[in-house]
Design a protein around this motif. Sequence first.
Motif, mmCIF file in Angstrom:
data_model
loop_
_atom_site.group_PDB
_atom_site.id
_atom_site.type_symbol
_atom_site.label_atom_id
_atom_site.label_comp_id
_atom_site.label_asym_id
_atom_site.label_seq_id
_atom_site.Cartn_x
_atom_site.Cartn_y
_atom_site.Cartn_z
ATOM 1 N N ALA A 140 -39.584 -108.079 -20.484
ATOM 2 C CA ALA A 140 -38.949 -106.842 -20.021
ATOM 3 C C ALA A 140 -38.125 -107.103 -18.756
ATOM 4 C CB ALA A 140 -40.000 -105.769 -19.753
ATOM 5 N N ALA A 141 -38.647 -107.923 -17.840
ATOM 6 C CA ALA A 141 -37.926 -108.247 -16.611
ATOM 7 C C ALA A 141 -36.671 -109.040 -16.927
ATOM 8 C CB ALA A 141 -38.824 -109.023 -15.656
ATOM 9 N N ALA A 142 -36.762 -109.970 -17.857
ATOM 10 C CA ALA A 142 -35.610 -110.778 -18.246
ATOM 11 C C ALA A 142 -34.556 -109.902 -18.908
ATOM 12 C CB ALA A 142 -36.035 -111.910 -19.174
ATOM 13 N N ALA A 143 -34.979 -108.967 -19.754
ATOM 14 C CA ALA A 143 -34.026 -108.070 -20.413
ATOM 15 C C ALA A 143 -33.347 -107.157 -19.396
ATOM 16 C CB ALA A 143 -34.741 -107.248 -21.474
ATOM 17 N N SER A 144 -34.101 -106.672 -18.411
ATOM 18 C CA SER A 144 -33.542 -105.816 -17.371
ATOM 19 C C SER A 144 -32.528 -106.586 -16.529
ATOM 20 C CB SER A 144 -34.671 -105.274 -16.491
ATOM 21 O OG SER A 144 -34.145 -104.567 -15.404
ATOM 22 N N GLU A 145 -32.863 -107.812 -16.193
ATOM 23 C CA GLU A 145 -31.956 -108.648 -15.404
ATOM 24 C C GLU A 145 -30.691 -108.961 -16.206
ATOM 25 O OE1 GLU A 145 -31.918 -112.970 -13.156
ATOM 26 O OE2 GLU A 145 -33.837 -112.101 -13.723
ATOM 27 N N SER A 146 -30.855 -109.202 -17.477
ATOM 28 C CA SER A 146 -29.718 -109.484 -18.351
ATOM 29 C C SER A 146 -28.784 -108.277 -18.429
ATOM 30 C CB SER A 146 -30.219 -109.864 -19.744
ATOM 31 O OG SER A 146 -29.140 -110.064 -20.614
ATOM 32 N N ARG A 147 -29.349 -107.052 -18.560
ATOM 33 C CA ARG A 147 -28.530 -105.835 -18.592
ATOM 34 C C ARG A 147 -27.798 -105.638 -17.266
ATOM 35 N NH1 ARG A 147 -32.908 -103.849 -21.428
ATOM 36 N NH2 ARG A 147 -33.826 -102.908 -19.570
ATOM 37 N N ALA A 148 -28.482 -105.915 -16.146
ATOM 38 C CA ALA A 148 -27.852 -105.756 -14.833
ATOM 39 C C ALA A 148 -26.670 -106.716 -14.688
ATOM 40 C CB ALA A 148 -28.872 -105.993 -13.726
ATOM 41 N N ILE A 149 -26.828 -107.947 -15.151
ATOM 42 C CA ILE A 149 -25.741 -108.930 -15.077
ATOM 43 C C ILE A 149 -24.581 -108.506 -15.968
ATOM 44 C CG2 ILE A 149 -25.110 -111.306 -15.669
ATOM 45 C CD1 ILE A 149 -27.920 -112.145 -14.710
ATOM 46 N N GLU A 150 -24.895 -108.016 -17.173
ATOM 47 C CA GLU A 150 -23.833 -107.565 -18.075
ATOM 48 C C GLU A 150 -23.075 -106.374 -17.486
ATOM 49 O OE1 GLU A 150 -25.588 -106.824 -21.877
ATOM 50 O OE2 GLU A 150 -25.984 -108.947 -22.245
ATOM 51 N N ASN A 151 -23.798 -105.436 -16.849
ATOM 52 C CA ASN A 151 -23.149 -104.282 -16.204
ATOM 53 C C ASN A 151 -22.244 -104.737 -15.064
ATOM 54 O OD1 ASN A 151 -24.331 -102.446 -17.931
ATOM 55 N ND2 ASN A 151 -26.045 -102.004 -16.560
ATOM 56 N N GLN A 152 -22.737 -105.689 -14.279
ATOM 57 C CA GLN A 152 -21.954 -106.207 -13.162
ATOM 58 C C GLN A 152 -20.692 -106.905 -13.677
ATOM 59 O OE1 GLN A 152 -24.109 -108.971 -10.721
ATOM 60 N NE2 GLN A 152 -22.520 -109.050 -9.160
ATOM 61 N N LEU A 153 -20.817 -107.684 -14.738
ATOM 62 C CA LEU A 153 -19.654 -108.349 -15.331
ATOM 63 C C LEU A 153 -18.663 -107.331 -15.880
ATOM 64 C CD1 LEU A 153 -21.316 -111.382 -17.158
ATOM 65 C CD2 LEU A 153 -19.822 -111.458 -15.171
ATOM 66 N N GLU A 154 -19.160 -106.268 -16.501
ATOM 67 C CA GLU A 154 -18.287 -105.230 -17.047
ATOM 68 C C GLU A 154 -17.520 -104.522 -15.922
ATOM 69 O OE1 GLU A 154 -16.257 -103.101 -19.757
ATOM 70 O OE2 GLU A 154 -17.624 -104.755 -20.195
ATOM 71 N N ALA A 171 -43.158 -115.153 -24.740
ATOM 72 C CA ALA A 171 -43.421 -114.912 -23.327
ATOM 73 C C ALA A 171 -44.228 -113.628 -23.187
ATOM 74 C CB ALA A 171 -42.092 -114.775 -22.587
ATOM 75 N N PRO A 172 -44.933 -113.486 -22.093
ATOM 76 C CA PRO A 172 -45.693 -112.249 -21.870
ATOM 77 C C PRO A 172 -44.753 -111.046 -21.874
ATOM 78 C CG PRO A 172 -46.193 -113.885 -20.169
ATOM 79 C CD PRO A 172 -45.118 -114.452 -21.025
ATOM 80 N N PRO A 173 -45.204 -109.876 -22.302
ATOM 81 C CA PRO A 173 -44.340 -108.700 -22.420
ATOM 82 C C PRO A 173 -43.683 -108.298 -21.095
ATOM 83 C CG PRO A 173 -46.541 -108.220 -23.281
ATOM 84 C CD PRO A 173 -46.543 -109.619 -22.773
ATOM 85 N N GLN A 174 -44.353 -108.446 -19.943
ATOM 86 C CA GLN A 174 -43.755 -108.063 -18.660
ATOM 87 C C GLN A 174 -42.598 -108.986 -18.310
ATOM 88 O OE1 GLN A 174 -47.410 -108.876 -17.590
ATOM 89 N NE2 GLN A 174 -48.239 -106.800 -17.570
#
Length: 195
Positions: free
Chosen positions: A26-40, A20-23
């Motif tokens: 990066a957006a998918a990784a950021s969204e994934s971290r936000a979801i993991e933080n919310q779950l935590e 996938a394109p680098p942007q």
Amino acid sequence: MGCGASSPAEVPSSGGGGGAPPQAAAAAASESRAIENQLERAKQEEEGKIKMLLLGAGESGKSTIFKQMRLLYGTERSDDDLRMYGVVARSNIVVAVRKLCTHLRNLGLEEELDRESLENEDLEDGDHSAMTCRQAYDELMAYLVDNTATAAEMEGSGGAGVKDWVGQSPRAGLAANNDAKQFLAHHESIRILWQ
């Protein structure tokens, strides 16, 4: 039936290195971290809660224990809650007075009220209010038990002149609100009879 061997099909590439394109990555990784933080955070919040399972037969006090725990450790009561509790308390008093008056009549203790009224007049520091125990009993019987008061008398006794913070509560129900109105209309008679 299938005797021939198969080979994997080639996946068409999109041209720039097969990802996938680098942007977007990066957006998918950021969204994934936000979801993991919310779950935590949700997990930590859930671990902080104390859960209790109340088991028991009907009428064994499960609701009472729950209400006590909520009173001791729960959130503060809102004005609406306090109004509802006030209406329910007044309604409970009227229900108890109805039962008291009915039992006084069924047990034939109305003459005792007359005797008590005469004794109260003889005492120097007794309650010398304008109403005797027997008069209070007769009023409560007419308005709360037998409903023999005339329509004009009942309209005049609605407690309309009494202002208080409780008022009415839709959550308490129609019967409780009506009893609370009767409490306000006859609170003096209830006080005299209850003493």
